[in-house]
Enzyme design. Structure first.
Site, PDB file in Angstrom:
ATOM      1  N   LYS A 107       0.805  -1.228   0.000  1.00  0.00           N
ATOM      2  CA  LYS A 107       0.000   0.000   0.000  1.00  0.00           C
ATOM      3  C   LYS A 107       0.837   1.277   0.000  1.00  0.00           C
ATOM      4  O   LYS A 107       0.440   2.295  -0.550  1.00  0.00           O
ATOM      5  CB  LYS A 107      -0.951   0.013   1.197  1.00  0.00           C
ATOM      6  CG  LYS A 107      -2.128  -0.919   0.999  1.00  0.00           C
ATOM      7  CD  LYS A 107      -3.220  -0.642   2.007  1.00  0.00           C
ATOM      8  CE  LYS A 107      -4.456  -1.470   1.704  1.00  0.00           C
ATOM      9  NZ  LYS A 107      -4.256  -2.912   2.000  1.00  0.00           N
ATOM     10  N   GLU A 153      -9.667   7.710   4.057  1.00  0.00           N
ATOM     11  CA  GLU A 153     -10.575   6.872   4.833  1.00  0.00           C
ATOM     12  C   GLU A 153      -9.964   5.481   4.894  1.00  0.00           C
ATOM     13  O   GLU A 153      -9.181   5.096   4.022  1.00  0.00           O
ATOM     14  CB  GLU A 153     -11.976   6.825   4.212  1.00  0.00           C
ATOM     15  CG  GLU A 153     -12.260   5.665   3.296  1.00  0.00           C
ATOM     16  CD  GLU A 153     -11.697   5.829   1.895  1.00  0.00           C
ATOM     17  OE1 GLU A 153     -11.426   6.977   1.484  1.00  0.00           O
ATOM     18  OE2 GLU A 153     -11.522   4.801   1.226  1.00  0.00           O
ATOM     19  N   SER A 160       1.318 -10.004  -1.281  1.00  0.00           N
ATOM     20  CA  SER A 160       1.029  -8.573  -1.124  1.00  0.00           C
ATOM     21  C   SER A 160       1.383  -8.025   0.254  1.00  0.00           C
ATOM     22  O   SER A 160       1.662  -6.834   0.395  1.00  0.00           O
ATOM     23  CB  SER A 160      -0.440  -8.288  -1.430  1.00  0.00           C
ATOM     24  OG  SER A 160      -1.300  -9.080  -0.629  1.00  0.00           O
TER      25      SER A 160
HETATM   26  C1  LIG Z   1      -5.152  -3.843   1.540  1.00  0.00           C
HETATM   27  C2  LIG Z   1      -4.542  -5.140   1.191  1.00  0.00           C
HETATM   28  C3  LIG Z   1      -5.007  -5.914   0.101  1.00  0.00           C
HETATM   29  C4  LIG Z   1      -6.203  -5.530  -0.701  1.00  0.00           C
HETATM   30  O1  LIG Z   1      -6.103  -4.317  -1.378  1.00  0.00           O
HETATM   31  P1  LIG Z   1      -5.865  -4.271  -2.957  1.00  0.00           P
HETATM   32  O2  LIG Z   1      -6.121  -2.849  -3.311  1.00  0.00           O
HETATM   33  O3  LIG Z   1      -6.850  -5.219  -3.588  1.00  0.00           O
HETATM   34  O4  LIG Z   1      -4.470  -4.692  -3.214  1.00  0.00           O
HETATM   35  C5  LIG Z   1      -4.339  -7.088  -0.210  1.00  0.00           C
HETATM   36  N1  LIG Z   1      -3.284  -7.511   0.518  1.00  0.00           N
HETATM   37  C6  LIG Z   1      -2.821  -6.804   1.579  1.00  0.00           C
HETATM   38  C7  LIG Z   1      -1.651  -7.335   2.329  1.00  0.00           C
HETATM   39  C8  LIG Z   1      -3.435  -5.609   1.951  1.00  0.00           C
HETATM   40  O5  LIG Z   1      -2.962  -4.922   3.013  1.00  0.00           O
END
Ligand SMILES: *Cc1c(COP(=O)(O)O)cnc(C)c1O
Length: 406
Positions: A102, A124, A390
């Site tokens: 993020k 938000e 992610s």
């Molecule tokens: C916020 C988050 C997501 C989901 O958000 P996307 O905008 O779909 O990427 C996925 N994985 C993690 C680790 C997150 O913190």
């Protein structure tokens, strides 16, 4: 409502990307109240120009390198590969500062806000991850930060609220409606309408009115840019056979797909949260259950009742618990460019434990969903499969503890 067109955009080559009117196929656009028009229009007129400036790019790249810790490694997961008899690489976004992808986006947007002369940042947040990534870059830049958060979410996500406070942000509770994400979004929009001159609104995924989805995808596209050069070095070719990512709003996925969208030899797999099961009534599987509708200012696929009320989504992972998807993903689904798979809570939680034991990596529960594709699809021995990891699982420890009685 007022529709915004974008004549200066020119993405003729990228057929799966946004067009000059802010649309991905039939999805996208800017469906916003009249009073938001000046803010969104200012951004639309400036985002490509500013982000193309060499000084902007140099500052963005330097912060990604020295502050976020990029490039993140592309790790060949040897034991996982042996178990599934294919070549599995993990893109290690879990190693980014703050624990997930993020921050790539919040760095980009705060640099843009500074160049637009803004003094005050609003955002938000639902689970708090985007709030933390925003509060982090505001501390970094010494800017005022106000994060709107539903009163119920504030109670549920106490550690992230504490992080935001430590980072100097003010967390303002949204007290209306269901006291969760959509109410926090309403409060943030109200704030932006009231403060159009000095305030910038940082959106956390590839959602919202045009140009947000395109802008966020561009900031996150560093993920696929790095995958290309890392694969070339490790395998002698830039393109994997498969790239797999989980989709909440869809920003980590958009970043992981971006430079492969027009590469027809790359199979794109999008993983949604099925919660307790796609048809259980407790799910966030938007592509399976959604219909065309408008949410957060863009036309996209959206879980809704027959009379158009947004359905309350559910997933054990807070980051995938969203009733829509970004318009780019609606288009990838409708055009069949991407294959969508939905994975249940049980499958994702089992993978949280499995990846920990197999590779020494405790994944975010969102990311764990993506790994379950290995059980759902058959890959060939010499296939190169890239999974976007992610985020890391530290933030999910209490969910893991409760679930596995650790
Ligand atoms: C916020 C988050 C997501 C989901 O958000 P996307 O905008 O779909 O990427 C996925 N994985 C993690 C680790 C997150 O913190």
């Amino acid at each position: 409502m007022r529709f915004i067109t974008s004549p200066q955009l020119n993405n003729k080559k990228m057929s799966y990307n946004v067009n000059e009117k802010g649309y991905y196929g039939e999805f996208g656009g800017a469906y916003i109240p009249e009073m938001l028009y000046p803010n969104v229009e200012e951004l639309r007129q400036n985002y490509l120009k500013i982000t193309a400036e060499p000084e902007f790019q140099a500052e963005f790249d330097a912060l990604l390198k020295d502050y976020v810790g990029r490039p993140t490694p592309l790790y060949f997961a040897e034991r996982l590969s042996a178990m599934y008899n294919t070549k599995v690489y993990l893109k290690r976004e879990d190693l980014c500062h703050t624990g997930a992808h993020k921050v790539n986006n919040t760095i980009g947007q705060i640099l843009l806000a500074k160049r637009l002369g803004k003094k005050r940042i609003i955002a938000e947040t639902g689970a708090g991850q985007h709030g933390v990534a925003t509060a982090t870059v505001c501390a970094l830049m010494g800017m005022e930060c106000i994060v709107y958060m539903g009163e119920i979410d504030i109670k549920r996500q106490a550690p992230n609220v504490a992080r935001m406070k430590m980072l100097g942000a003010e967390v303002r509770p949204a007290l209306s409606g269901s006291k969760t994400l959509k109410d926090a979004t309403n409060e943030a929009i109200r704030d932006w309408i009231n403060n159009p001159v000095d305030t910038y609104y940082i959106i956390g995924s590839v959602v919202g009115p045009h140009p947000y989805p395109d802008m966020v995808a561009r900031f996150q596209s560093v993920i696929s840019k790095e995958i290309k050069s890392q694969l070339l070095e490790k395998e002698g070719r830039e393109n994997p056979d498969y790239v797999i990512a989980c989709v909440g709003g869809g920003s980590n996925a958009a970043g992981a797909y971006y430079h492969f969208l027009d590469e027809e030899d790359v199979n794109i797999i999008a993983v949604e949260a099925a919660g307790l099961g796609v048809h259980s009534g407790e799910s966030a599987a938007t592509s399976a259950l959604g219909k065309v509708g408008v949410i957060h200012g863009s036309k996209t696929l959206l879980m809704q009742t027959n009379d158009g009320q947004i359905t309350e989504p559910y997933s054990i992972s807070a980051g995938l618990d969203y009733p829509g998807v970004g318009p780019i993903h609606a288009h990838l689904f409708a055009s069949k460019r991407a294959q969508f798979i939905s994975i249940t809570d049980v499958q994702a939680m089992d993978w949280g434990l499995k990846l920990s034991k197999l590779e020494g990596l405790i994944p975010a529960i969102e990311s764990a969903h993506a790994f379950a594709v290995l059980d759902e699809m058959k890959f060939k021995e010499d296939d190169i499969v890239v999974i976007n990891l992610s985020g890391r699982g530290d933030k999910d420890l209490s969910t893991y503890i409760d679930y596995f009685k650790l």
